[in-house]
Design a protein around this motif. Sequence first.
Motif, PDB file in Angstrom:
ATOM      1  N   ASN A 103     105.885  40.531  58.873  1.00  0.00           N
ATOM      2  CA  ASN A 103     105.596  40.800  60.380  1.00  0.00           C
ATOM      3  C   ASN A 103     104.469  42.496  60.220  1.00  0.00           C
ATOM      4  O   ASN A 103     105.237  42.969  59.259  1.00  0.00           O
ATOM      5  CB  ASN A 103     106.884  40.892  61.363  1.00  0.00           C
ATOM      6  CG  ASN A 103     106.835  39.148  61.810  1.00  0.00           C
ATOM      7  OD1 ASN A 103     106.243  37.937  61.484  1.00  0.00           O
ATOM      8  ND2 ASN A 103     108.424  38.597  61.636  1.00  0.00           N
ATOM      9  N   ASN A 106     100.831  37.844  62.073  1.00  0.00           N
ATOM     10  CA  ASN A 106      99.206  37.999  62.260  1.00  0.00           C
ATOM     11  C   ASN A 106      98.170  38.817  61.683  1.00  0.00           C
ATOM     12  O   ASN A 106      96.630  38.350  61.011  1.00  0.00           O
ATOM     13  CB  ASN A 106      99.255  37.320  63.849  1.00  0.00           C
ATOM     14  CG  ASN A 106      99.471  36.858  64.400  1.00  0.00           C
ATOM     15  OD1 ASN A 106     100.685  36.309  64.183  1.00  0.00           O
ATOM     16  ND2 ASN A 106      98.817  36.164  65.618  1.00  0.00           N
ATOM     17  N   THR A 128     103.876  30.629  62.100  1.00  0.00           N
ATOM     18  CA  THR A 128     104.600  30.112  63.698  1.00  0.00           C
ATOM     19  C   THR A 128     105.154  28.886  63.642  1.00  0.00           C
ATOM     20  O   THR A 128     105.745  28.569  64.769  1.00  0.00           O
ATOM     21  CB  THR A 128     103.236  30.212  64.972  1.00  0.00           C
ATOM     22  OG1 THR A 128     102.030  29.630  64.362  1.00  0.00           O
ATOM     23  CG2 THR A 128     102.383  31.937  65.299  1.00  0.00           C
ATOM     24  N   ASP A 131     108.130  29.192  64.920  1.00  0.00           N
ATOM     25  CA  ASP A 131     108.612  29.770  66.857  1.00  0.00           C
ATOM     26  C   ASP A 131     108.703  27.900  67.004  1.00  0.00           C
ATOM     27  O   ASP A 131     109.229  27.530  67.617  1.00  0.00           O
ATOM     28  CB  ASP A 131     107.350  30.243  66.500  1.00  0.00           C
ATOM     29  CG  ASP A 131     107.546  31.670  66.449  1.00  0.00           C
ATOM     30  OD1 ASP A 131     108.774  32.216  66.504  1.00  0.00           O
ATOM     31  OD2 ASP A 131     106.659  31.696  65.402  1.00  0.00           O
ATOM     32  N   ILE A 155     102.556  26.677  69.826  1.00  0.00           N
ATOM     33  CA  ILE A 155     102.730  28.134  70.439  1.00  0.00           C
ATOM     34  C   ILE A 155     101.557  28.887  69.743  1.00  0.00           C
ATOM     35  O   ILE A 155     100.736  27.917  68.807  1.00  0.00           O
ATOM     36  CB  ILE A 155     103.749  28.443  68.396  1.00  0.00           C
ATOM     37  CG1 ILE A 155     105.136  27.743  68.609  1.00  0.00           C
ATOM     38  CG2 ILE A 155     103.872  29.593  68.880  1.00  0.00           C
ATOM     39  CD1 ILE A 155     105.743  27.828  70.197  1.00  0.00           C
ATOM     40  N   ASN A 158     100.936  35.105  69.730  1.00  0.00           N
ATOM     41  CA  ASN A 158     101.032  36.287  68.345  1.00  0.00           C
ATOM     42  C   ASN A 158     102.409  36.325  68.344  1.00  0.00           C
ATOM     43  O   ASN A 158     103.202  35.442  68.486  1.00  0.00           O
ATOM     44  CB  ASN A 158     101.101  37.483  68.397  1.00  0.00           C
ATOM     45  CG  ASN A 158     101.032  38.604  67.813  1.00  0.00           C
ATOM     46  OD1 ASN A 158     101.339  38.542  66.785  1.00  0.00           O
ATOM     47  ND2 ASN A 158     100.626  39.666  68.015  1.00  0.00           N
ATOM     48  N   HIS A 159     102.963  36.411  66.972  1.00  0.00           N
ATOM     49  CA  HIS A 159     104.523  35.818  66.379  1.00  0.00           C
ATOM     50  C   HIS A 159     105.107  36.916  67.087  1.00  0.00           C
ATOM     51  O   HIS A 159     104.820  38.044  65.659  1.00  0.00           O
ATOM     52  CB  HIS A 159     104.417  35.297  65.138  1.00  0.00           C
ATOM     53  CG  HIS A 159     106.172  35.514  64.141  1.00  0.00           C
ATOM     54  ND1 HIS A 159     106.210  34.851  64.692  1.00  0.00           N
ATOM     55  CD2 HIS A 159     106.511  36.257  63.430  1.00  0.00           C
ATOM     56  CE1 HIS A 159     107.697  35.109  64.345  1.00  0.00           C
ATOM     57  NE2 HIS A 159     107.459  35.568  64.022  1.00  0.00           N
ATOM     58  N   SER A 160     105.844  37.029  68.047  1.00  0.00           N
ATOM     59  CA  SER A 160     105.685  38.859  68.460  1.00  0.00           C
ATOM     60  C   SER A 160     106.926  37.677  69.868  1.00  0.00           C
ATOM     61  O   SER A 160     106.592  36.789  70.722  1.00  0.00           O
ATOM     62  CB  SER A 160     104.560  39.728  68.856  1.00  0.00           C
ATOM     63  OG  SER A 160     103.959  38.678  70.062  1.00  0.00           O
ATOM     64  N   GLN A 163     104.547  35.096  72.459  1.00  0.00           N
ATOM     65  CA  GLN A 163     104.116  34.231  71.930  1.00  0.00           C
ATOM     66  C   GLN A 163     104.501  33.509  72.890  1.00  0.00           C
ATOM     67  O   GLN A 163     104.864  33.770  74.134  1.00  0.00           O
ATOM     68  CB  GLN A 163     104.820  34.029  70.111  1.00  0.00           C
ATOM     69  CG  GLN A 163     105.975  33.606  70.606  1.00  0.00           C
ATOM     70  CD  GLN A 163     107.167  33.045  70.057  1.00  0.00           C
ATOM     71  OE1 GLN A 163     107.262  31.465  69.898  1.00  0.00           O
ATOM     72  NE2 GLN A 163     107.950  33.916  68.555  1.00  0.00           N
ATOM     73  N   GLN A 203     110.759  33.032  72.642  1.00  0.00           N
ATOM     74  CA  GLN A 203     110.480  34.177  71.983  1.00  0.00           C
ATOM     75  C   GLN A 203     111.718  35.403  71.598  1.00  0.00           C
ATOM     76  O   GLN A 203     111.444  35.823  70.657  1.00  0.00           O
ATOM     77  CB  GLN A 203     109.996  35.549  73.647  1.00  0.00           C
ATOM     78  CG  GLN A 203     108.913  33.889  73.788  1.00  0.00           C
ATOM     79  CD  GLN A 203     108.359  34.679  74.984  1.00  0.00           C
ATOM     80  OE1 GLN A 203     109.128  35.407  76.542  1.00  0.00           O
ATOM     81  NE2 GLN A 203     106.930  34.890  75.825  1.00  0.00           N
ATOM     82  N   SER A 261      97.540  31.891  67.298  1.00  0.00           N
ATOM     83  CA  SER A 261      98.954  30.558  66.855  1.00  0.00           C
ATOM     84  C   SER A 261      97.314  29.468  67.764  1.00  0.00           C
ATOM     85  O   SER A 261      97.921  29.601  69.072  1.00  0.00           O
ATOM     86  CB  SER A 261      99.839  30.986  67.323  1.00  0.00           C
ATOM     87  OG  SER A 261     100.694  29.140  67.156  1.00  0.00           O
TER      88      SER A 261
END
Length: 306
Positions: A103, A106, A128, A131, A155, A158-160, A163, A203, A261
Amino acid sequence: MFGPHQKIILHLLDIPKMADALKGVVMELQDSSYPLLDSVVATTDVQTAFLHINVAILVGAFPRGPGMQRKDLLKVNVSIFKEQGEALNKYASRDVKVLVVGNPANTNALTALTKASDLPTANFSALTRLDQNRAQSMISEKVGVSVENVNNVIIWGNHSLTQVPDVNHGYISNYPQRDLVSPIKSAVEDEKWLNEQFIPLVQNRGAAVIAARKLSSAASAANAIVGHMRDWLLGTRDGEVVSMAVYSDGSYNIPKGLIFSFPVTCRQGQWSIVQDLKISPFIQAKLELTTKELEEEKQVALSFLN
């Protein structure tokens, strides 16, 4: 990951101060007698690690420390993924499939892609799937069904913490009885829970894991990596949609040039973004937030790259 018959040569790269620990990992691999593990190359040299590889799983990234701003985190990781992108460009197979796990995944993937200018943008992705797995598990628990019956949770973004877990196109098979199919929203029957509890739970799941075990996700992340790469290389099942952070082509009005994603299907080693899904106003508002975050991250990363 690649099916029950595909032998692999595993290249392991780490920083020099971890060389002894790397030797220990090799010992464990040897002692496990994996029938598909042909050989192991363990190295601290970037050229040796990336030479002729067909798959790159970039797990290592600099973690966010106490008092560290996201901009500081991006600056450190840009230097890491700049080097790895350059190495992929110089040494890897031209059809290399790259999965960024570290991380901010993305934007780290975008950094590597930017420096690997001779490789197709379609070769790069960020994870992702973890998630998605988390979201499907929560739905299965809520409804009281096996997780294998929960399908096509998406999903976005963003992988945050921005998301966007989206169940509007998902369904539960063999529910409420065998051979029947129910939309997830109908099976859950609780719009308030889906909008106000489910999304924040997904999340914040990574932070909850860290709070519980004082370390970030490990086994579940590894499982998600396996699923992501297996589907990418061997293909998704008919009717199955999975989540991958990939280079935006403008679909769903997401700006081109972000690693975002999307719902995808995979065939013959290529991913395709699923088109023409109806986006509810509620989900659209959240898509705009995660897009804004990714655009801001991109600008910061590019400023450090330049």
